[in-house]
Write an enzyme that holds these catalytic residues in place. Structure first.
Site, short mmCIF file in Angstrom:
data_model
loop_
_atom_site.label_atom_id
_atom_site.label_comp_id
_atom_site.label_asym_id
_atom_site.label_seq_id
_atom_site.Cartn_x
_atom_site.Cartn_y
_atom_site.Cartn_z
N SER A 112 11.22 -4.49 0.99
CA SER A 112 12.37 -3.99 0.21
C SER A 112 12.96 -2.70 0.80
O SER A 112 13.95 -2.19 0.29
CB SER A 112 11.93 -3.71 -1.23
OG SER A 112 11.13 -2.54 -1.29
N GLY B 298 0.87 -1.19 0.00
CA GLY B 298 0.00 0.00 0.00
C GLY B 298 0.89 1.23 0.00
O GLY B 298 1.88 1.27 0.73
N ALA C 225 7.12 -0.21 -5.18
CA ALA C 225 7.30 0.65 -3.99
C ALA C 225 8.49 1.60 -4.09
O ALA C 225 8.70 2.40 -3.17
CB ALA C 225 7.39 -0.15 -2.70
N ALA C 226 9.25 1.57 -5.18
CA ALA C 226 10.42 2.47 -5.26
C ALA C 226 9.96 3.94 -5.15
O ALA C 226 10.61 4.75 -4.48
CB ALA C 226 11.19 2.24 -6.55
N GLY C 227 8.85 4.28 -5.81
CA GLY C 227 8.33 5.66 -5.74
C GLY C 227 7.89 6.01 -4.32
O GLY C 227 8.10 7.13 -3.84
N ASP C 228 7.28 5.04 -3.62
CA ASP C 228 6.84 5.28 -2.23
C ASP C 228 8.06 5.49 -1.34
O ASP C 228 8.06 6.34 -0.44
CB ASP C 228 6.04 4.09 -1.70
CG ASP C 228 4.91 3.69 -2.62
OD1 ASP C 228 4.37 4.56 -3.31
OD2 ASP C 228 4.58 2.48 -2.66
N GLU D 282 -4.39 6.96 -3.25
CA GLU D 282 -5.26 5.78 -3.11
C GLU D 282 -6.25 5.96 -1.95
O GLU D 282 -6.44 5.07 -1.14
CB GLU D 282 -4.42 4.51 -2.88
CG GLU D 282 -3.84 3.94 -4.16
CD GLU D 282 -2.97 2.71 -3.96
OE1 GLU D 282 -2.64 2.07 -4.94
OE2 GLU D 282 -2.59 2.41 -2.82
O1 RIB Z 1 3.43 1.64 -4.93
C1 RIB Z 1 3.36 0.27 -4.70
C2 RIB Z 1 2.09 -0.07 -3.99
O2 RIB Z 1 1.00 0.23 -4.84
C3 RIB Z 1 1.96 -1.53 -3.68
O3 RIB Z 1 2.50 -1.87 -2.42
C4 RIB Z 1 0.47 -1.77 -3.82
O4 RIB Z 1 -0.15 -2.07 -2.60
C5 RIB Z 1 -0.12 -0.52 -4.48
O5 RIB Z 1 -0.81 0.25 -3.59
#
Ligand code: RIB
Length: 314
Positions: A300, A44, A258-261, A145
């Site tokens: 990660s 997420g 998830a690299a952007g997160d 989201e």
């Molecule tokens: O940015 C990656 C995330 O996008 C994933 O972990 C997935 O849950 C989606 O929300």
């Protein structure tokens, strides 16, 4: 940045369980492919950012809505294990966690389908109950989201309380800014990737020059400081009105999920410690690069020591 941060970050965003298959090539519509592996990973966008900022030294509170199902329990446990404050996460008795189905191909790139579950029920009433958590000196880190109204109300509440707002507009959905044209001016840092920035500006972004043009467009709309991430090329922003390019670190990509997160969470963690902006950008790039060398989302995310060591040797 004239903002004086107090080391604390409030993250509002999705917390999902990621169901991940790895395969040489993702299936097309009408096609079935056999995957090499299947794993579940806590993820997420909001959850990934919260865990990143916490692992990298910030004091982090997470706001979202989950259920009481087994995935929700596992997701809360993952946040707690990473020292994220989960006390104000709402739990719907009949609700369920968000789910992301992720296909990762042989190049480490992915395709994601997501269903928000209880994440979609973050209401104005829940925000009202959480108002005491909005404090001067904190950073609000928020993604897309979530229900649009919640995003809008949260950003303006944060501004009224003297907070610094970092908005990561992922996944791409330009309708939020069409619906709320006054939102742009309330955002201190906007961090889209090139696809999101292109959708928001209506401009093609294939080169650094085109990315710089998009930055000028975003800045003209009132965004404090836009940063466009360009995948394994790096990130570009505006400093004193001029384009500034922060190159990516060369890494062997295993999984870009998830690299952007991680970039956003690491940037927020650094700015929460009042580090200079350019240093924070480098730190965010290194953290995101490291996360791409490992599988999964929260699995990660590097530690502070790992990022420090990486920066010393690169
Ligand atoms: O940015 C990656 C995330 O996008 C994933 O972990 C997935 O849950 C989606 O929300």
């Amino acid at each position: 940045m004239s903002f004086l941060a107090n080391g604390k970050i409030l993250v509002i965003g999705s917390v999902n369980m990621d169901l991940v298959m790895r395969m040489a090539r993702a299936p097309q519509i009408g096609e079935t492919v056999t995957a090499d592996t299947f794993h579940t990973f806590p993820g997420g966008k909001g959850g990934n950012q919260a865990v990143t900022a916490s692992r990298l030294g910030a004091s982090v509170t997470m706001l979202t809505v989950l259920g009481r199902d087994a995935f929700s329990e596992e997701l809360v446990a993952s946040l707690r294990k990473n020292a994220v404050d989960t006390d104000s996460i709402e739990r719907e008795p009949e609700g369920c966690a968000g789910i992301a189905m992720i296909f990762v191909d042989g190049t480490g790139n992915n395709a994601i389908a997501f269903t928000p579950g209880s994440n979609a029920h973050f209401s104005k009433h829940h925000l009202k109950r959480c108002e005491p958590l909005f404090e001067e000196g904190k950073i609000l880190l928020i993604t897309l989201e979530m229900p649009h109204e919640t995003i809008y109300e949260s950003i303006f509440l944060a501004k009224r309380k003297g907070m610094f707002v970092i908005f990561d507009p992922a996944p791409a959905d330009p309708t939020l800014f069409e619906k709320y044209p006054d939102l742009a001016a309330a955002i201190d840092i906007l961090k889209p990737n090139e696809t999101e920035a292109s959708l928001m500006t209506g401009q093609r972004i294939r080169t650094l020059e085109e990315a710089s043009q998009a930055l000028f467009t975003l800045s003209e709309r009132g965004i404090g400081r836009p940063i466009i991430t360009l995948g394994n090329k790096g990130a570009v922003t505006l400093i004193d009105g001029n384009p500034y390019f922060s190159p990516a670190y060369p890494v062997s990509t295993v999984d870009t999920t998830a690299a952007g997160d991680v970039f956003s969470g690491a940037l927020a963690a650094c700015l929460a410690k009042n580090k200079p902006f350019v240093e924070s950008l480098r730190f965010a790039g290194a953290s995101a690069g490291l996360s791409a060398t490992r599988q999964g989302a929260q699995s990660s995310i590097p530690s502070l020591e790992e990022v420090a060591r990486f920066l010393e040797t690169h």
